[in-house]
Motif scaffolding. Structure first.
Motif, PDB file in Angstrom:
ATOM      1  N   CYS A   1      13.362   2.963  24.107  1.00 30.61           N
ATOM      2  CA  CYS A   1      13.026   1.581  24.458  1.00 30.61           C
ATOM      3  C   CYS A   1      11.862   1.006  23.650  1.00 30.61           C
ATOM      4  CB  CYS A   1      12.720   1.489  25.950  1.00 30.61           C
ATOM      5  SG  CYS A   1      11.335   2.503  26.502  1.00 30.61           S
ATOM      6  N   GLN A   2      11.419   1.732  22.643  1.00 29.24           N
ATOM      7  CA  GLN A   2      10.266   1.293  21.856  1.00 29.24           C
ATOM      8  C   GLN A   2      10.696   0.635  20.547  1.00 29.24           C
ATOM      9  OE1 GLN A   2       8.065   4.891  21.312  1.00 29.24           O
ATOM     10  NE2 GLN A   2       7.627   5.110  23.478  1.00 29.24           N
ATOM     11  N   THR A   3       9.895  -0.317  20.118  1.00 28.12           N
ATOM     12  CA  THR A   3      10.110  -0.956  18.822  1.00 28.12           C
ATOM     13  C   THR A   3       8.936  -0.582  17.925  1.00 28.12           C
ATOM     14  OG1 THR A   3      11.260  -2.812  19.826  1.00 28.12           O
ATOM     15  CG2 THR A   3      10.383  -3.144  17.603  1.00 28.12           C
ATOM     16  N   HIS A   4       9.270  -0.026  16.772  1.00 31.51           N
ATOM     17  CA  HIS A   4       8.272   0.360  15.760  1.00 31.51           C
ATOM     18  C   HIS A   4       8.549  -0.450  14.494  1.00 31.51           C
ATOM     19  CE1 HIS A   4       8.138   3.794  18.469  1.00 31.51           C
ATOM     20  NE2 HIS A   4       6.936   4.041  18.000  1.00 31.51           N
ATOM     21  N   VAL A   5       7.487  -0.818  13.797  1.00 33.72           N
ATOM     22  CA  VAL A   5       7.610  -1.586  12.566  1.00 33.72           C
ATOM     23  C   VAL A   5       6.848  -0.872  11.467  1.00 33.72           C
ATOM     24  CG1 VAL A   5       7.118  -3.799  11.460  1.00 33.72           C
ATOM     25  CG2 VAL A   5       7.859  -3.756  13.846  1.00 33.72           C
ATOM     26  N   ALA A   6       7.486  -0.779  10.300  1.00 32.84           N
ATOM     27  CA  ALA A   6       6.858  -0.110   9.151  1.00 32.84           C
ATOM     28  C   ALA A   6       5.550  -0.805   8.786  1.00 32.84           C
ATOM     29  CB  ALA A   6       7.802  -0.119   7.956  1.00 32.84           C
ATOM     30  N   ALA A   7       4.581   0.000   8.368  1.00 32.22           N
ATOM     31  CA  ALA A   7       3.248  -0.505   8.061  1.00 32.22           C
ATOM     32  C   ALA A   7       3.262  -1.625   7.031  1.00 32.22           C
ATOM     33  CB  ALA A   7       2.354   0.640   7.569  1.00 32.22           C
TER      34      ALA A   7
ATOM     35  N   ILE B   1      -1.566   4.664  15.043  1.00 29.87           N
ATOM     36  CA  ILE B   1      -1.660   5.147  13.658  1.00 29.87           C
ATOM     37  C   ILE B   1      -0.284   5.352  13.029  1.00 29.87           C
ATOM     38  CG2 ILE B   1      -3.945   6.168  13.944  1.00 29.87           C
ATOM     39  CD1 ILE B   1      -2.528   8.924  14.154  1.00 29.87           C
ATOM     40  N   GLY B   2       0.774   5.059  13.775  1.00 32.69           N
ATOM     41  CA  GLY B   2       2.122   5.121  13.228  1.00 32.69           C
ATOM     42  C   GLY B   2       2.702   6.508  13.088  1.00 32.69           C
ATOM     43  N   CYS B   3       2.267   7.444  13.917  1.00 33.42           N
ATOM     44  CA  CYS B   3       2.743   8.832  13.797  1.00 33.42           C
ATOM     45  C   CYS B   3       4.162   9.021  14.310  1.00 33.42           C
ATOM     46  CB  CYS B   3       1.792   9.787  14.497  1.00 33.42           C
ATOM     47  SG  CYS B   3       1.796   9.675  16.305  1.00 33.42           S
ATOM     48  N   GLY B   4       4.604   8.191  15.262  1.00 31.30           N
ATOM     49  CA  GLY B   4       5.958   8.274  15.794  1.00 31.30           C
ATOM     50  C   GLY B   4       6.169   9.294  16.891  1.00 31.30           C
ATOM     51  N   ALA B   5       5.108   9.951  17.358  1.00 33.36           N
ATOM     52  CA  ALA B   5       5.258  10.955  18.413  1.00 33.36           C
ATOM     53  C   ALA B   5       5.875  10.345  19.669  1.00 33.36           C
ATOM     54  CB  ALA B   5       3.912  11.597  18.740  1.00 33.36           C
TER      55      ALA B   5
ATOM     56  N   SER C   1       2.909  13.699  -0.479  1.00 32.14           N
ATOM     57  CA  SER C   1       4.238  13.161  -0.195  1.00 32.14           C
ATOM     58  C   SER C   1       4.108  11.714   0.286  1.00 32.14           C
ATOM     59  CB  SER C   1       4.927  13.978   0.901  1.00 32.14           C
ATOM     60  OG  SER C   1       5.064  15.307   0.528  1.00 32.14           O
ATOM     61  N   VAL C   2       5.039  10.885  -0.151  1.00 34.60           N
ATOM     62  CA  VAL C   2       5.038   9.482   0.269  1.00 34.60           C
ATOM     63  C   VAL C   2       5.438   9.416   1.739  1.00 34.60           C
ATOM     64  CG1 VAL C   2       6.113   7.228  -0.073  1.00 34.60           C
ATOM     65  CG2 VAL C   2       5.561   8.661  -2.039  1.00 34.60           C
ATOM     66  N   TRP C   3       4.728   8.617   2.508  1.00 33.12           N
ATOM     67  CA  TRP C   3       4.973   8.466   3.932  1.00 33.12           C
ATOM     68  C   TRP C   3       4.691   7.037   4.338  1.00 33.12           C
ATOM     69  CZ3 TRP C   3       1.099   7.975   7.988  1.00 33.12           C
ATOM     70  CH2 TRP C   3       1.647   8.018   9.276  1.00 33.12           C
ATOM     71  N   MET C   4       5.552   6.467   5.186  1.00 35.47           N
ATOM     72  CA  MET C   4       5.356   5.113   5.683  1.00 35.47           C
ATOM     73  C   MET C   4       5.142   5.163   7.192  1.00 35.47           C
ATOM     74  SD  MET C   4       5.050   1.878   5.152  1.00 35.47           S
ATOM     75  CE  MET C   4       5.519   1.826   3.443  1.00 35.47           C
ATOM     76  N   PRO C   5       3.920   4.900   7.666  1.00 36.79           N
ATOM     77  CA  PRO C   5       3.682   4.846   9.113  1.00 36.79           C
ATOM     78  C   PRO C   5       4.529   3.740   9.738  1.00 36.79           C
ATOM     79  CG  PRO C   5       1.610   4.726   7.889  1.00 36.79           C
ATOM     80  CD  PRO C   5       2.718   4.597   6.893  1.00 36.79           C
ATOM     81  N   GLU C   6       5.000   3.983  10.947  1.00 32.74           N
ATOM     82  CA  GLU C   6       5.719   2.959  11.698  1.00 32.74           C
ATOM     83  C   GLU C   6       4.976   2.747  13.010  1.00 32.74           C
ATOM     84  OE1 GLU C   6       9.903   3.622  12.015  1.00 32.74           O
ATOM     85  OE2 GLU C   6      10.161   3.522   9.842  1.00 32.74           O
ATOM     86  N   TYR C   7       4.367   1.582  13.135  1.00 29.75           N
ATOM     87  CA  TYR C   7       3.509   1.271  14.268  1.00 29.75           C
ATOM     88  C   TYR C   7       4.308   0.806  15.488  1.00 29.75           C
ATOM     89  CZ  TYR C   7      -0.068   1.290  10.655  1.00 29.75           C
ATOM     90  OH  TYR C   7      -0.882   1.645   9.621  1.00 29.75           O
TER      91      TYR C   7
ATOM     92  N   THR D   1       0.845  -1.183   0.000  1.00 25.59           N
ATOM     93  CA  THR D   1       0.000   0.000   0.000  1.00 25.59           C
ATOM     94  C   THR D   1       0.882   1.234   0.000  1.00 25.59           C
ATOM     95  OG1 THR D   1      -1.669  -1.172   1.262  1.00 25.59           O
ATOM     96  CG2 THR D   1      -1.803   1.204   1.246  1.00 25.59           C
ATOM     97  N   ASP D   2       0.523   2.219  -0.811  1.00 33.64           N
ATOM     98  CA  ASP D   2       1.232   3.490  -0.793  1.00 33.64           C
ATOM     99  C   ASP D   2       0.534   4.413   0.188  1.00 33.64           C
ATOM    100  OD1 ASP D   2       3.135   2.813  -2.715  1.00 33.64           O
ATOM    101  OD2 ASP D   2       1.798   3.362  -4.357  1.00 33.64           O
ATOM    102  N   PHE D   3       1.285   4.939   1.139  1.00 33.95           N
ATOM    103  CA  PHE D   3       0.765   5.881   2.097  1.00 33.95           C
ATOM    104  C   PHE D   3       1.248   7.264   1.698  1.00 33.95           C
ATOM    105  CE2 PHE D   3       1.085   1.864   4.313  1.00 33.95           C
ATOM    106  CZ  PHE D   3      -0.126   1.776   4.971  1.00 33.95           C
ATOM    107  N   THR D   4       0.371   8.242   1.798  1.00 36.82           N
ATOM    108  CA  THR D   4       0.753   9.611   1.447  1.00 36.82           C
ATOM    109  C   THR D   4       0.208  10.594   2.473  1.00 36.82           C
ATOM    110  OG1 THR D   4      -1.193   9.885   0.038  1.00 36.82           O
ATOM    111  CG2 THR D   4       0.825   9.155  -1.044  1.00 36.82           C
ATOM    112  N   THR D   5       0.849  11.751   2.532  1.00 43.88           N
ATOM    113  CA  THR D   5       0.370  12.830   3.377  1.00 43.88           C
ATOM    114  C   THR D   5      -0.659  13.631   2.582  1.00 43.88           C
ATOM    115  OG1 THR D   5       2.097  14.330   2.647  1.00 43.88           O
ATOM    116  CG2 THR D   5       2.586  12.981   4.584  1.00 43.88           C
TER     117      THR D   5
END
Length: 105
Positions: free
Chosen positions: A94-100, A81-85, A10-16, A2-6
């Motif tokens: 200490c967090q692990t995030h994985v690309a959507a 939602i994978g915003c990364g805040a 712009s192309v964007w990849m959420p990281e959950y 899936t292509d994610f965009t803003t």
């Protein structure tokens, strides 16, 4: 894939957020404060490192004297939602995030 965009296209990849390392987390709550999606909560931990349960906001829970420290636990991962805040404010990294595109549905 899936292509994610803003909004501007712009192309964007959420990281959950998928996990928080309980050995590294200091329970400061910074990630909780910036998360608008209710993804994680403070949980009590005993001397052996066992998670005692969720610490309810506004309550001074000591788990019958067993509480040693508190850590943040991902308990509603599906809300992320994978915003990364949360990653940007974590002082311990200490967090692990994985690309959507790598997360199983």
């Amino acid at each position: 894939m899936t292509d994610f965009t803003t909004r501007d296209g712009s192309v964007w990849m959420p990281e959950y957020l998928v996990s928080i390392d309980g050995a590294t987390c200091i329970g400061c709550g910074r990630c909780y404060k910036v998360c608008s999606r209710d993804v994680m909560h403070l949980h009590g931990v005993d001397d052996e490192g066992e998670i005692l349960g969720k610490c309810e906001e506004g309550e001074d829970e000591d788990f019958d004297g067993e509480l040693n420290r508190m850590i943040m636990v991902v308990d509603q991962a599906g809300n992320c939602i994978g915003c990364g805040a949360c990653a940007r404010v974590c002082p311990k990294n200490c967090q692990t995030h994985v690309a959507a595109d790598k997360v199983a549905a």
